[in-house]
Scaffold this motif. Structure first.
Motif, short mmCIF file in Angstrom:
data_model
loop_
_atom_site.label_atom_id
_atom_site.label_comp_id
_atom_site.label_asym_id
_atom_site.label_seq_id
_atom_site.Cartn_x
_atom_site.Cartn_y
_atom_site.Cartn_z
N PHE A 362 0.87 -1.20 0.08
CA PHE A 362 0.02 0.03 0.04
C PHE A 362 0.97 1.34 0.07
CE2 PHE A 362 -3.78 -2.23 2.31
CZ PHE A 362 -3.80 -3.23 1.06
N ALA A 363 0.34 2.56 0.23
CA ALA A 363 1.00 3.46 0.03
C ALA A 363 2.28 3.65 0.78
CB ALA A 363 0.56 4.93 0.59
N THR A 364 2.24 3.25 2.15
CA THR A 364 3.63 3.12 2.83
C THR A 364 4.63 2.18 2.40
OG1 THR A 364 2.05 3.57 4.78
CG2 THR A 364 4.42 3.23 5.33
N GLN A 365 4.30 1.20 1.92
CA GLN A 365 5.16 0.13 1.44
C GLN A 365 5.61 0.55 0.28
OE1 GLN A 365 1.95 -0.91 2.73
NE2 GLN A 365 3.20 -1.18 4.80
N LYS A 366 4.73 1.34 -0.66
CA LYS A 366 5.51 1.70 -1.92
C LYS A 366 6.54 2.57 -1.63
CE LYS A 366 1.00 0.63 -4.24
NZ LYS A 366 1.62 -0.13 -5.30
N LEU A 367 6.60 3.33 -0.74
CA LEU A 367 7.59 4.45 -0.56
C LEU A 367 8.83 3.65 -0.07
CD1 LEU A 367 5.70 7.39 1.35
CD2 LEU A 367 6.23 7.13 -1.10
N GLU A 368 8.49 2.63 0.49
CA GLU A 368 9.86 1.90 1.11
C GLU A 368 10.38 1.43 -0.22
OE1 GLU A 368 7.91 -1.29 3.68
OE2 GLU A 368 7.95 0.18 5.34
N GLU A 369 9.47 0.71 -1.01
CA GLU A 369 9.87 0.17 -2.17
C GLU A 369 10.90 1.09 -3.12
OE1 GLU A 369 6.57 -1.30 -4.49
OE2 GLU A 369 6.75 -3.21 -3.46
N LEU A 370 10.60 2.51 -3.06
CA LEU A 370 11.15 3.58 -3.68
C LEU A 370 12.57 3.63 -3.08
CD1 LEU A 370 8.96 6.64 -4.30
CD2 LEU A 370 10.02 5.04 -6.28
N LYS A 371 12.59 3.57 -1.84
CA LYS A 371 14.11 3.59 -1.20
C LYS A 371 14.89 2.62 -1.46
CE LYS A 371 15.47 6.36 0.96
NZ LYS A 371 16.17 7.42 0.47
N GLN A 372 14.36 1.15 -1.45
CA GLN A 372 15.16 0.14 -1.68
C GLN A 372 15.64 0.10 -3.12
OE1 GLN A 372 12.35 -2.90 -0.59
NE2 GLN A 372 12.37 -2.55 1.40
N LEU A 373 14.73 0.49 -4.10
CA LEU A 373 15.24 0.69 -5.50
C LEU A 373 16.31 1.70 -5.73
CD1 LEU A 373 14.15 -0.58 -8.25
CD2 LEU A 373 12.42 1.09 -8.44
N SER A 374 16.04 2.71 -5.28
CA SER A 374 17.12 3.74 -5.46
C SER A 374 18.38 3.30 -4.94
CB SER A 374 16.74 5.08 -5.08
OG SER A 374 16.97 5.17 -3.66
N GLY A 375 18.33 2.65 -3.54
CA GLY A 375 19.70 2.31 -3.16
C GLY A 375 20.43 1.11 -4.04
N ALA A 376 19.45 0.57 -4.46
CA ALA A 376 19.91 -0.77 -5.49
C ALA A 376 20.61 -0.37 -6.62
CB ALA A 376 18.92 -1.82 -5.58
N ILE A 377 20.05 0.42 -7.26
CA ILE A 377 20.25 0.95 -8.41
C ILE A 377 21.78 1.64 -8.45
CG2 ILE A 377 19.99 2.85 -10.28
CD1 ILE A 377 17.10 1.92 -10.09
N ASP A 378 22.08 2.54 -7.47
CA ASP A 378 23.34 2.97 -7.18
C ASP A 378 24.34 2.07 -6.53
OD1 ASP A 378 23.94 6.24 -7.43
OD2 ASP A 378 21.73 5.63 -7.81
N GLY A 379 23.78 0.72 -6.08
CA GLY A 379 24.64 -0.10 -5.55
C GLY A 379 25.34 0.46 -4.45
N SER A 380 24.98 1.35 -3.84
CA SER A 380 25.85 1.94 -2.61
C SER A 380 25.01 1.47 -1.17
CB SER A 380 25.44 3.50 -2.62
OG SER A 380 24.31 3.76 -2.70
N ASP A 381 24.10 0.97 -1.52
CA ASP A 381 23.22 0.56 -0.02
C ASP A 381 23.21 -0.93 0.12
OD1 ASP A 381 21.57 0.48 2.04
OD2 ASP A 381 19.99 1.82 1.20
N ILE A 382 23.99 -1.34 0.92
CA ILE A 382 24.14 -2.61 1.04
C ILE A 382 22.93 -3.35 1.85
CG2 ILE A 382 25.62 -4.58 2.50
CD1 ILE A 382 27.84 -2.15 2.42
N ALA A 383 22.19 -2.45 2.77
CA ALA A 383 21.09 -3.01 3.40
C ALA A 383 19.91 -3.57 2.46
CB ALA A 383 20.35 -2.05 4.32
N VAL A 384 20.09 -2.97 1.28
CA VAL A 384 18.88 -3.40 0.32
C VAL A 384 19.28 -4.78 -0.19
CG1 VAL A 384 18.43 -0.89 -0.35
CG2 VAL A 384 19.78 -2.42 -1.81
#
Ligand SMILES: CN1c2c(nc(N)[nH]c2=O)NC[C@@H]1CNc1ccc(C(=O)N[C@@H](CCC(=O)N[C@@H](CCC(=O)N[C@@H](CCC(=O)O)C(=O)O)C(=O)O)C(=O)O)cc1
Ligand SMILES: N[C@@H](CCS)C(=O)O
Ligand SMILES: [Zn+2]
Length: 781
Positions: A362-384
């Motif tokens: 839902f809306a809240t989870q979609k914003l979480e997805e956005l954060k995870q996606l941006s972290g993954a695209i730059d490859g900088s965020d290990i937590a993702v």
């Protein structure tokens, strides 16, 4: 640097529908303005802080509205028709609500669309192809615009006081004018030059207050536009840029592809462009190629219209090559559109099983997805990495789950493939047989299905849901309501009865709750309009109907009377369009599955003895694609779905359908192809004008043009309804004509409904007298 995440709008209703309760309490006079505004400001603060805590880089403000964002825009720029008595300056709350809901001439907070003493509400219509409804701005040719209050600035400053820097959202001037209507029928786009100075002032004040960006929504850019409208877009943004060069504009488009509007959009002097890559993924490459390298592109990659968890790995692999050659500071990741159209938080759904819940965002989870996606695209965020593993497991499980695929349903669909779906005999023969079976008088009277959903009815259902009222007691209560409604229909002399739909929470949700392949939620409310919300069912798997859904209630109601009792169903296209639909099958396949389920119900009703069965398709028009080029395909399968529901019944069984809107001209051949024996439609507000579309050869079957506008508690008298029926007789043959209201009566009160229907029956009686007179005169001649 990670790619920025941006949100275009967050649901404003509150996790527990706080806004609805605050509004309804204010309208009922139970709380004051300060209490309402306090709830509103707490909701805004909670949304901003949530997004800030989640680390969203671009947080919207002015996405909140007490009723509707289009109304807010009209009020902000002083587009307030004179009937609301506004004298200039700031607009008070009661004037605002009078525009939203009408007033009775006293305290507008009473909130009814009274005419006569009070003022009617602005017209309401659906927002593009969503189930959200906005108020239609009304302009005059000599329209003057002025800034009544800078709401975006107020929101921006309010967010800043709690430490949140935001990007204010405004409805763009071209879409605003295009959605409005002029009283003299002239093009509202001609008013652009009068409107732009108001926008420029809003922008200048925002820039002076420290806003660096503003989000300007122009969803009209995904529609078929005329040259004049395209020129208006170029002109508007050139003018705004020239007047306020310091404020950067993120031009937001959504709900479809820019298509033939891309060339002009790419040339606009704006600093950013948002595109919807969920409804129109195919436009990605062209947009990235055409938009200048300096312009920020906001990629709408997370579905803002549906509730499925995204496949993040797939998204990452699609996005990476797309943005490869581009400076990542010019890319933002965003939901496809405002999250207004999805519920707030899946974690509230504690009664959904864990597996299904793990498939949803839902809306809240979609914003979480956005954060995870941006972290993954730059490859900088290990937590993702861990988030991606969980996401991958859930999306994979959904694809292969046995709950999703039902071979019996698939087999039935294969069986009917290529079989023409049609009634046994043409309408003329059916009409004859049905006339003999029912022996109805000329101009038969009926209603559309629902009677008032009173506080008692809703209370009983709520108590039953919470386990405080046993099923036996709940059923007995609903039966008493039904019996009273049947008795009353006998008393006033209606010809074809309805059972009243007291057992239904909503015309779609009720069926969703009983069909396999559907899940339903407890808190997943989505705003439909103002304080009215819906809980769309979730279609996650192949659809079938394990048990009859309405037959028991129909049988009970029919047992109380000799008059024909209509079987009452919601049609497959309406169920489809008002649900969250699975995204792993074409919509038309899901539509056909629902059609098979409704067909089963139709046949069971017929076998139980129902001679008249109504299948409502209130949302058939709503599902029309935004671009005309796509209409034919949609209408083809939508009509076929309806015919799948009805092709199995005997000629003597009368099929009704109901559509509560008033635009038919452009879809008339599809409506005729549905081949319902009787269609009831909304016509009272347009004074029967739309019947021209049905006249003559274009629509040979029977028609019930609504003679009573159910959106207003105003009680029309018999003479007024008779006048409308006389008008209807100018377009239709006497033996085509039924007499009924525009739509169901669930939102009305009994005290309005009773006199109105008594008058409707009286209008039909007078019409029959006229007819007898005409026939007498003809016979004598
Ligand atoms: C015809 N329309 C519809 C659309 N979409 C639908 N899915 N359904 C529609 O009918 N789209 C186009 C239009 C939009 N119009 C409307 C009109 C009215 C409503 C509306 O009245 N919504 C209700 C919620 C309806 C509902 O689901 N009711 C349930 C739950 C009620 C509830 O909130 N219960 C309370 C307890 C109540 C009590 O104790 O007194 C609770 O659970 O906390 C039910 O009746 O059982 C609304 O209230 O907003 C929507 C769209
Ligand atoms: N049968 C439904 C149709 C609404 S569109 C009703 O009467 O409420
Ligand atoms: Zn209706």
């Amino acid at each position: 640097m990670t790619i920025k995440t941006a949100n275009l709008g967050f649901p404003r209703i509150g996790r527990h529908r706080e806004l609805k309760f605050a509004l309804e309490s204010y309208w009922a006079g139970k709380s004051d303005r300060a209490a309402l505004l306090d709830v509103a400001s707490k909701l805004r603060a909670a949304n901003w802080l949530l997004q800030k805590e989640m680390g969203i880089d671009v947080i919207p403000s002015n996405d909140f509205s007490l009723y509707d964002q289009v109304l807010d825009t009209a009020v902000m720029v002083g587009a307030i028709p004179s009937i609301y008595g506004w004298q200039g300056g700031s607009v008070d709350l009661d004037t605002y609500f009078a525009m939203a809901r009408g007033s009775n001439g006293g305290h507008a907070a009473c909130g009814h669309a009274h005419q006569g003493n009070g003022v009617p509400a602005l017209e309401m219509t659906k927002w593009f192809d969503t189930n959200y409804h906005y108020l239609v701005p009304e302009f005059s040719a000599d329209q003057h615009f002025e800034l009544t209050s800078n709401k975006p600035l107020e929101a921006f400053l309010e967010a800043r006081t709690i430490g949140v820097q935001t990007r204010p959202v405004l409805l763009g001037p071209v879409t605003f004018l295009k959605l409005g209507k002029t009283r003299d029928g002239s093009s509202a786009i001609n008013l652009l030059d009068r409107l732009l100075p108001v926008y420029a002032r809003i922008f200048a004040e925002l820039a002076a207050a420290g806003a660096d960006w503003v989000q300007v929504d122009e969803p009209c850019l995904v529609l078929d536009l005329g040259d004049e409208e395209r020129q208006a877009v170029s002109h508007a943004y050139a003018a705004l840029h020239a007047l306020v060069p310091d404020l950067r504009i993120m031009l937001a488009t959504y709900f479809g592809a820019l298509g033939d509007n891309l060339d002009i959009v790419a040339r606009l002097p704006v600093s950013g462009i948002h595109v919807d890559l969920v409804s129109a993924p195919q436009q990605a490459a062209a947009v990235l190629e055409k938009v200048s390298p300096q312009c920020v592109i906001s990629l709408g990659v997370i579905d803002g219209r549906n509730i499925w968890r995204s496949d993040l790995a797939k998204l990452r692999d699609t996005i990476l090559p797309l943005i490869g050659g581009r400076d990542h500071t010019t890319i933002q990741l965003a939901p496809s559109c405002s999250l207004l159209h999805v519920p707030i938080d899946v974690s509230l759904e504690t009664t959904l099983d864990d597996e299904l819940r793990s498939w949803l965002a839902f809306a809240t989870q979609k914003l979480e997805e956005l954060k995870q996606l941006s972290g993954a695209i730059d490859g900088s965020d290990i937590a993702v990495a861990a988030d991606f593993r969980a996401n991958g497991a859930a999306t994979q499980a959904r694809l292969t789950s046995v709950r999703v695929n039902d071979p019996i349903v698939a087999g039935r669909l294969v069986e009917i493939q290529g079989v023409e779906q049609k009634r046994h005999s043409p309408f003329a023969k059916r009409k004859d047989l049905q006339r003999r079976r029912f022996g109805l008088p000329p101009f038969p009277t009926t209603t559309i299905g629902s009677f008032p959903q009173t506080a008692d009815v809703r209370k009983a259902r709520s108590m039953h849901d919470k386990g405080e009222l046993s099923y036996i007691d709940y059923k007995a209560f609903i039966e008493r309501e039904t019996a009273a409604a049947v008795r009353w229909q006998e008393e006033i002399g209606l010809d074809v009865f309805v059972h009243g739909e007291f057992e239904r929470n909503d015309m779609v949700q009720y069926f969703g709750e009983q069909l396999s392949g559907f899940a339903f939620t407890r808190h997943a409310w989505v705003q439909s309009y103002g304080s009215r919300y819906v809980r769309p069912p979730i279609i996650y798997g192949d659809v079938s109907r394990p048990n009859p859904m309405t037959v028991g209630w129909w049988r009970y109601a029919q047992s109380l009377t000799q008059r024909p009792m209509k079987g009452m169903l919601t049609g497959p296209i309406t169920i489809l369009n008002w649900s969250f639909v699975r995204d792993d099958l074409p919509r038309e396949t899901v539509g056909r599955q629902i059609a098979l389920a409704i067909r089963d119900e139709v046949l069971d009703l017929e076998e139980a003895g129902a001679g008249i069965i109504q299948i409502d398709e209130a949302a058939l028009r709503e599902g029309l694609p935004l671009r005309k080029a796509d209409w034919q395909h949609y209408l083809g399968w939508a009509v076929e779905c309806f015919r799948m529901c009805t092709s199995g019944v005997a000629d003597e069984t009368q099929i009704h359908t109901h559509m509560c809107y008033s635009e038919f001209n452009d879809i008339m051949s599809a409506i005729a192809a549905m081949d319902a024996d009787v269609i009831s439609i909304e016509t009272s507000r347009s004074k029967m004008k739309l019947l021209q579309a049905f006249a003559g050869e274009r629509y040979p079957n029977e028609i019930g043009p609504g003679v009573y506008d159910i959106h207003s508690p105003r009680v029309p008298d018999a003479g007024e309804m008779k006048t409308l029926l006389d008008l209807a007789r100018e377009h239709l043959l006497d033996d085509q004509l039924w007499v009924n209201p525009d739509c169901g009566l669930k939102t009305r009160k009994w005290e309005d409904v009773k006199p109105a229907l008594v008058n409707m029956v009286e209008a039909a009686r007078r019409l029959r007298l006229d007819l007898a007179g005409d026939k007498g005169r003809l016979a004598r001649a």
